[in-house]
Design a protein around this motif. Structure first.
Motif, PDB file in Angstrom:
ATOM      1  N   HIS A 196      14.919  37.500 -48.722  1.00  0.00           N
ATOM      2  CA  HIS A 196      14.773  35.931 -49.398  1.00  0.00           C
ATOM      3  C   HIS A 196      13.413  35.309 -49.222  1.00  0.00           C
ATOM      4  O   HIS A 196      13.346  34.086 -49.368  1.00  0.00           O
ATOM      5  N   ALA A 197      12.420  36.243 -48.655  1.00  0.00           N
ATOM      6  CA  ALA A 197      11.078  35.343 -48.110  1.00  0.00           C
ATOM      7  C   ALA A 197      10.527  34.585 -49.267  1.00  0.00           C
ATOM      8  O   ALA A 197      10.689  34.956 -50.472  1.00  0.00           O
ATOM      9  N   GLU A 198       9.998  33.338 -48.988  1.00  0.00           N
ATOM     10  CA  GLU A 198       9.345  32.666 -50.048  1.00  0.00           C
ATOM     11  C   GLU A 198       7.951  33.238 -50.544  1.00  0.00           C
ATOM     12  O   GLU A 198       7.259  34.072 -49.642  1.00  0.00           O
ATOM     13  N   GLU A 199       7.696  33.519 -51.733  1.00  0.00           N
ATOM     14  CA  GLU A 199       6.570  34.026 -52.254  1.00  0.00           C
ATOM     15  C   GLU A 199       5.331  33.195 -51.708  1.00  0.00           C
ATOM     16  O   GLU A 199       5.363  32.020 -51.262  1.00  0.00           O
ATOM     17  N   GLY A 200       4.412  34.066 -51.215  1.00  0.00           N
ATOM     18  CA  GLY A 200       2.979  34.038 -50.818  1.00  0.00           C
ATOM     19  C   GLY A 200       3.189  33.699 -49.269  1.00  0.00           C
ATOM     20  O   GLY A 200       2.125  33.318 -48.552  1.00  0.00           O
ATOM     21  N   THR A 201       4.343  33.929 -48.567  1.00  0.00           N
ATOM     22  CA  THR A 201       4.244  33.710 -47.197  1.00  0.00           C
ATOM     23  C   THR A 201       4.072  35.302 -46.718  1.00  0.00           C
ATOM     24  O   THR A 201       3.973  36.245 -47.110  1.00  0.00           O
ATOM     25  N   PRO A 202       3.687  35.190 -45.192  1.00  0.00           N
ATOM     26  CA  PRO A 202       3.469  36.717 -44.535  1.00  0.00           C
ATOM     27  C   PRO A 202       4.621  37.529 -44.744  1.00  0.00           C
ATOM     28  O   PRO A 202       4.706  38.823 -44.874  1.00  0.00           O
ATOM     29  N   GLU A 203       5.937  36.838 -44.673  1.00  0.00           N
ATOM     30  CA  GLU A 203       7.246  37.792 -44.876  1.00  0.00           C
ATOM     31  C   GLU A 203       7.330  38.196 -46.349  1.00  0.00           C
ATOM     32  O   GLU A 203       7.803  39.281 -46.318  1.00  0.00           O
ATOM     33  N   ASP A 204       6.900  37.675 -47.146  1.00  0.00           N
ATOM     34  CA  ASP A 204       6.815  38.032 -48.388  1.00  0.00           C
ATOM     35  C   ASP A 204       5.944  39.415 -48.634  1.00  0.00           C
ATOM     36  O   ASP A 204       6.437  40.351 -49.418  1.00  0.00           O
TER      37      ASP A 204
END
Length: 119
Positions: free
Chosen positions: A25-33
């Motif tokens: 459920h990583a936020e869009e635009g983050t490194p996790e995404d």
């Protein structure tokens, strides 16, 4: 964030799945995404290379659908053709034509892929 590479072993696969679930459920635009996107591609690639899907017998699916709907062979005559055609198709002596496949797909609401012979 790990530096992911092509998944080659079951252990690497399990590690990638675990990490995928952690950041699903990583936020869009983050490194996790970004990492999630890479992981999903790597996991799918590994699964495509290693997991063999069982072959599905389209005739058995049709027979199951007929049983499910309480249909008899004669009920398929408008779709397949004469009584002998229906019998030949359901016994595997006659191939399902493209036109039959389209009608059976629509009649039983089956996925078109079911009728494609791959390999």
């Amino acid at each position: 964030m790990m530096n992911w590479k092509l998944i080659k072993t079951e252990e690497e696969y399990k590690k990638a799945l675990t990490r995928t679930m952690e950041i699903f459920h990583a936020e869009e635009g983050t490194p996790e995404d970004d990492e999630l996107g890479v992981l999903l591609l790597l996991v799918k690639d590994y699964e495509d290379r290693t997991i063999q899907m069982p072959e599905i017998d389209v005739i058995e699916v049709i027979k199951d659908k007929m049983h499910e709907h309480g249909l008899k062979n004669k009920d398929l005559e408008p779709i397949i053709g004469s009584k002998s055609h229906v019998s030949s198709v359901l016994s595997g002596r006659r191939e399902i034509t493209l036109k039959m496949a389209q009608k059976l797909r629509d009649f039983f609401n089956l996925p078109a892929e079911l009728f494609l012979k791959v390999g």
